[in-house]
Scaffold this active site. Structure first.
Site, PDB file in Angstrom:
ATOM      1  N   GLU A  58      -5.016   0.319  -3.675  1.00  0.00           N
ATOM      2  CA  GLU A  58      -5.240   0.388  -2.362  1.00  0.00           C
ATOM      3  C   GLU A  58      -6.267   1.457  -1.982  1.00  0.00           C
ATOM      4  OE1 GLU A  58      -2.282  -0.069  -3.449  1.00  0.00           O
ATOM      5  OE2 GLU A  58      -1.328  -1.829  -2.049  1.00  0.00           O
ATOM      6  N   PHE A  81       0.974  -5.300   4.176  1.00  0.00           N
ATOM      7  CA  PHE A  81       1.756  -4.537   4.956  1.00  0.00           C
ATOM      8  C   PHE A  81       1.015  -3.218   5.258  1.00  0.00           C
ATOM      9  CE2 PHE A  81       4.638  -7.125   2.559  1.00  0.00           C
ATOM     10  CZ  PHE A  81       5.873  -7.245   3.011  1.00  0.00           C
ATOM     11  N   ASP A  83       2.438  -0.470   5.733  1.00  0.00           N
ATOM     12  CA  ASP A  83       2.888   0.563   4.798  1.00  0.00           C
ATOM     13  C   ASP A  83       2.145   0.997   3.831  1.00  0.00           C
ATOM     14  OD1 ASP A  83       6.145   0.223   5.712  1.00  0.00           O
ATOM     15  OD2 ASP A  83       4.882  -1.289   5.917  1.00  0.00           O
ATOM     16  N   HIS A 127       8.539  -1.238   3.798  1.00  0.00           N
ATOM     17  CA  HIS A 127       8.029  -2.465   4.232  1.00  0.00           C
ATOM     18  C   HIS A 127       8.223  -2.877   6.023  1.00  0.00           C
ATOM     19  CE1 HIS A 127       8.143  -2.967  -0.268  1.00  0.00           C
ATOM     20  NE2 HIS A 127       7.364  -4.051   0.125  1.00  0.00           N
TER      21      HIS A 127
HETATM   22  C1  LIG Z   1       1.159  -0.383  -3.294  1.00  0.00           C
HETATM   23  C2  LIG Z   1       1.622  -1.509  -3.031  1.00  0.00           C
HETATM   24  N1  LIG Z   1       0.942  -2.858  -2.797  1.00  0.00           N
HETATM   25  C3  LIG Z   1       1.253  -4.039  -2.865  1.00  0.00           C
HETATM   26  C4  LIG Z   1       2.498  -4.347  -2.690  1.00  0.00           C
HETATM   27  C5  LIG Z   1       3.012  -5.736  -2.715  1.00  0.00           C
HETATM   28  N2  LIG Z   1       3.567  -6.404  -3.891  1.00  0.00           N
HETATM   29  C6  LIG Z   1       4.816  -6.343  -4.246  1.00  0.00           C
HETATM   30  S1  LIG Z   1       4.962  -6.878  -5.794  1.00  0.00           S
HETATM   31  C7  LIG Z   1       3.557  -7.091  -6.330  1.00  0.00           C
HETATM   32  C8  LIG Z   1       3.080  -7.769  -7.412  1.00  0.00           C
HETATM   33  C9  LIG Z   1       3.502  -6.631  -8.620  1.00  0.00           C
HETATM   34  O1  LIG Z   1       2.942  -7.186  -9.499  1.00  0.00           O
HETATM   35  P1  LIG Z   1       3.211  -6.574 -10.960  1.00  0.00           P
HETATM   36  O2  LIG Z   1       3.409  -5.060 -10.909  1.00  0.00           O
HETATM   37  O3  LIG Z   1       2.721  -7.115 -12.175  1.00  0.00           O
HETATM   38  O4  LIG Z   1       5.122  -6.991 -11.382  1.00  0.00           O
HETATM   39  P2  LIG Z   1       5.595  -8.520 -11.257  1.00  0.00           P
HETATM   40  O5  LIG Z   1       5.741  -8.864  -9.725  1.00  0.00           O
HETATM   41  O6  LIG Z   1       4.585  -9.473 -11.963  1.00  0.00           O
HETATM   42  O7  LIG Z   1       6.799  -8.244 -12.086  1.00  0.00           O
HETATM   43  C10 LIG Z   1       2.908  -6.789  -4.843  1.00  0.00           C
HETATM   44  C11 LIG Z   1       1.289  -6.883  -5.062  1.00  0.00           C
HETATM   45  C12 LIG Z   1       3.427  -3.401  -3.044  1.00  0.00           C
HETATM   46  N3  LIG Z   1       4.944  -3.519  -2.894  1.00  0.00           N
HETATM   47  N4  LIG Z   1       3.229  -2.155  -3.019  1.00  0.00           N
END
Ligand SMILES: Cc1ncc(C[n+]2csc(CCOP(=O)(O)OP(=O)(O)O)c2C)c(N)n1
Ligand SMILES: [Mg+2]
Lengths: 338, 328
Positions: A58, A81, A83, A127
């Site tokens: 971000e 989001f 947030d 969220h």
């Molecule tokens: C700072 C932030 N950006 C975006 C998100 C939305 N988000 C939730 S899970 C995710 C993917 C995460 O990928 P990874 O860390 O590789 O874990 P995986 O889901 O593959 O287990 C995203 C983009 C978030 N929760 N927090």
């Protein structure tokens, strides 16, 4: 007039502005998809150079947008989001908001941060926020909060053409709402409030999702209790169209301010104070505000005890009118996107 | 490294319990019993199991959203009852129903989870600092996804942990996707263990489907941390079998065909960590078919019991909000 969804209105604004101006590009995580449904065919039409999916970065998403804007581009960020925008707080609240000022007004930072905001889906404190007060207390940012498909399209087009950083708080719960949107091109100017419902007894100032809840509440109050609400939607919190709010207050003599943000230091506190300073003599009763209770937004079952509920709006209306309880009998329910 | 028969059975049983619990949560989600959403961890049971079973009770473990922590917190000692009850939003849940998916049990070293991917990294550095200052040989582990390595705070925390030689085990579960975006679009290299070179700390790439390999890779990293020699970065190559979040298709316009390639999912499913371990244990004669059948049955019963417990639990009382907000 044709009716389209809020999410499609946003999509149309993106398409039109990206077609019109090649310096406009979209950037963020999974923006080629957008979980809220606003992207549709953008990737197909504009490709990966202008619809840029990024890593979960971000700070770099928002900061790079500032840098590109300084160099003549018009980036549109989508934070998925609202947030998550906090992960780029320095970039947003310092760099985007202050760099022009810091440098004597010598540069321009034309960028938009689209921040899908709002609660009622029980997704917990990180969220569910509708963090407009964070942006309102940051001079240098403009803030748009569309409550209808019409406003969403017109305000987003204006935001993209604006030469300043704009926070565009599109509301998750409104994405599926439909409303009239002309086929012809139009813009909705910043700083011009819209009277979403005309009325005589109480002025209700509301933004975003709260406008649609207030409209439902107004309908029930009219039908069941013969109370007439006038709903004023500022549409942008900065610049704020105080004149339209004051004109309505002078007419109804009663004011309730509704917002989804935490009550303490929220938009309702600011708007209420501005009315106090400018129209106190017209008020027949103290101003009431309806906003989220001063807690983080809990996930799950407890959410309903913190986020503003329709009956609380009716209670506030009753209070300013000095009436007994105006019972909505559960006819209006605040429903989340998920 | 020769692992004892008891440990092998324990690792296997733990993975089966995680799988059954995950399936139960999904079943409850679609039955409308869950209060929020769910991100299944099927396919990714091994790294967290090995980690949770390797740590002491007084070590700390930070986890991420995948299975809302299930493959890490269950092996660390959290009961499926409190885990499921939290997902039901009940007062008996692991965050007393305040979060719906962030589980916490500080008594067993589980400080909780945030809503921001990668947001635990800096906290893990601080908890590891506390472990070091306290001098009782405690360590902190942080297990997260490939996506979290995109966040600045992760790198800030890595730098801090390396410079101060903090007792920290960085564990990345690289499943090649962050939500719907493939790692090939977000990272210049597939091997995230390489980040360690810049910070001057040891690292290893581990087969994340093989729970024994995971366990073996973790031991030297944990010993190193306990001995005050500093952090290690372990990368577990793994894969999620189900969509990023339940109820949403696994779509991506950036992938050919509009979603994760079917053959990729099928290839990885052949390396189901539970099936792999089952084959190993049968071959070694550690378990019989009958043992396996019993382990699965007991896990299923345990999750049914946890479901009943959760459904019977009360909602949290809003009178508790103030007490939850500020400590005395
Ligand atoms: C700072 C932030 N950006 C975006 C998100 C939305 N988000 C939730 S899970 C995710 C993917 C995460 O990928 P990874 O860390 O590789 O874990 P995986 O889901 O593959 O287990 C995203 C983009 C978030 N929760 N927090
Ligand atoms: Mg991943």
């Amino acid at each position: 007039m044709r009716e389209i969804k809020y999410m499609d209105a946003i999509n149309e604004a993106m398409k039109e502005e990206m077609s019109r101006d090649e310096t406009v590009y979209l950037i963020g995580e999974d923006v080629s998809q957008d979980i809220w449904g606003t992207s549709c065919d953008l990737f197909e039409m504009f490709g990966s150079e202008r619809v840029r999916d990024t890593a979960i970065s971000e700070a770099a998403i928002i900061g790079s947008a500032v840098g590109a804007a300084i160099a003549g581009y018009r980036p549109v960020v989508n934070t998925m989001f609202a947030d998550f925008a906090m992960c780029g707080a320095d970039e947003l609240l310092h760099k985007a908001a202050k760099w022009r000022f810091t440098h004597g007004g010598k540069i321009r930072i034309p960028m938009v941060v689209r921040a899908p905001a709002g609660g009622y889906s029980r997704l917990g404190p990180e969220h569910s926020q509708c963090p407009e007060s964070l942006f309102m207390r940051t001079p240098g940012l403009k803030i748009a909060m569309p409550s209808t498909p019409y406003d969403a399209k017109g305000l987003l087009k204006t935001a993209i053409r604006d030469n300043n950083p704009v926070i565009f708080l599109e509301h998750k719960n409104l994405m599926g709402h439909t409303g009239p949107v002309p086929e012809e091109e139009y813009l909705v100017p910043f700083g011009v409030a819209d009277i979403k419902r005309e009325g005589t007894d109480v002025t209700v100032v509301a933004t975003g999702f709260m406008v649609s809840l207030a409209q439902e509440v107004a309908e029930v109050l009219q039908q069941d209790h013969d109370v007439s609400l006038e709903i004023v939607d500022p549409r942008t919190l900065e610049p704020l169209d105080l004149d339209t709010i004051l004109a309505s207050v002078r007419k109804t003599k009663h004011l309730v301010v509704v917002d989804e943000e935490t009550s303490r230091c929220g938009p309702a506190a600011e708007i209420g104070m501005l009315v106090m300073e400018n129209a106190f003599d017209y008020l027949d009763a103290p101003i009431k505000r309806v906003a989220a209770a001063n807690y983080p937004i809990p996930g799950g079952y407890l959410e309903q005890f913190v986020l503003p509920q329709p009956q609380a709006m009716a209670d506030a209306v009753a209070a300013v009118l000095g009436r007994e309880k105006l019972d909505l009998q559960g006819k209006v329910v605040a429903k989340g996107a998920m | 490294m020769e692992l004892s028969k008891e440990l092998l059975i324990d690792l296997y049983t733990t993975m089966v319990r995680i799988r059954r619990c995950d399936e139960k949560v999904i079943e409850c989600l679609f039955a409308g019993k869950l209060i929020t959403f769910y991100h299944s961890c099927q396919g990714q049971e091994a790294p967290g199991t090995a980690l949770g079973r390797s740590l002491r009770k007084d070590d700390y473990l930070y986890y991420n959203h995948r299975g809302h922590g299930l493959p890490k917190v269950l092996p660390k000692g959290m009961s499926p009852k409190t885990f499921i009850a939290e997902h039901y939003g009940r007062a008996t849940g692991a965050a007393k129903g305040y979060a719906g998916f962030h589980n916490c049990d500080i008594e067993i070293g589980i400080p909780g989870m945030g809503g921001m991917v990668g947001g635990e990294a800096t906290l893990a550095a601080g908890t590891a600092l506390a472990c070091k200052l306290r001098g009782k040989g405690q360590v902190t582990a942080n297990m997260f996804g490939d996506g979290a390595t995109g966040r600045g705070p992760f790198h800030e925390a890595m730098l801090m942990s390396a410079t101060w030689k903090l007792p920290l085990i960085w564990c990345v579960e690289n499943n090649r996707y962050q939500q719907w975006t493939c790692i090939s679009l977000t990272h210049p290299k597939e091997d995230l263990a390489d980040f360690a070179h810049g910070y001057g700390i040891p690292s290893a790439v581990v087969d994340g489907q093989d729970v024994i390999a995971c366990y073996e890779a973790l031991q030297p990293a944990i010993e190193r941390a306990r001995a005050g020699k500093g952090p290690t970065l372990l990368e577990f190559k793994t894969y999620r079998f189900r969509p990023h979040v339940e109820g949403f298709p696994d779509f991506s316009v950036q992938c050919e065909g509009g979603c994760r390639p079917e053959f990729e999912v099928e290839e990885w499913k052949k390396r189901d960590p539970i099936k792999l371990m089952e084959a190993t244990l049968l071959e070694k004669g550690v378990l019989t078919e009958a043992d396996i059948e019993r382990i699965h049955r007991e896990a299923t019963e345990e999750m049914e019991e946890a479901d009943r417990f959760s459904a019977d639990s009360p909602w949290p009382d809003p009178k508790g909000l103030d007490q939850a907000l500020y400590a005395d």
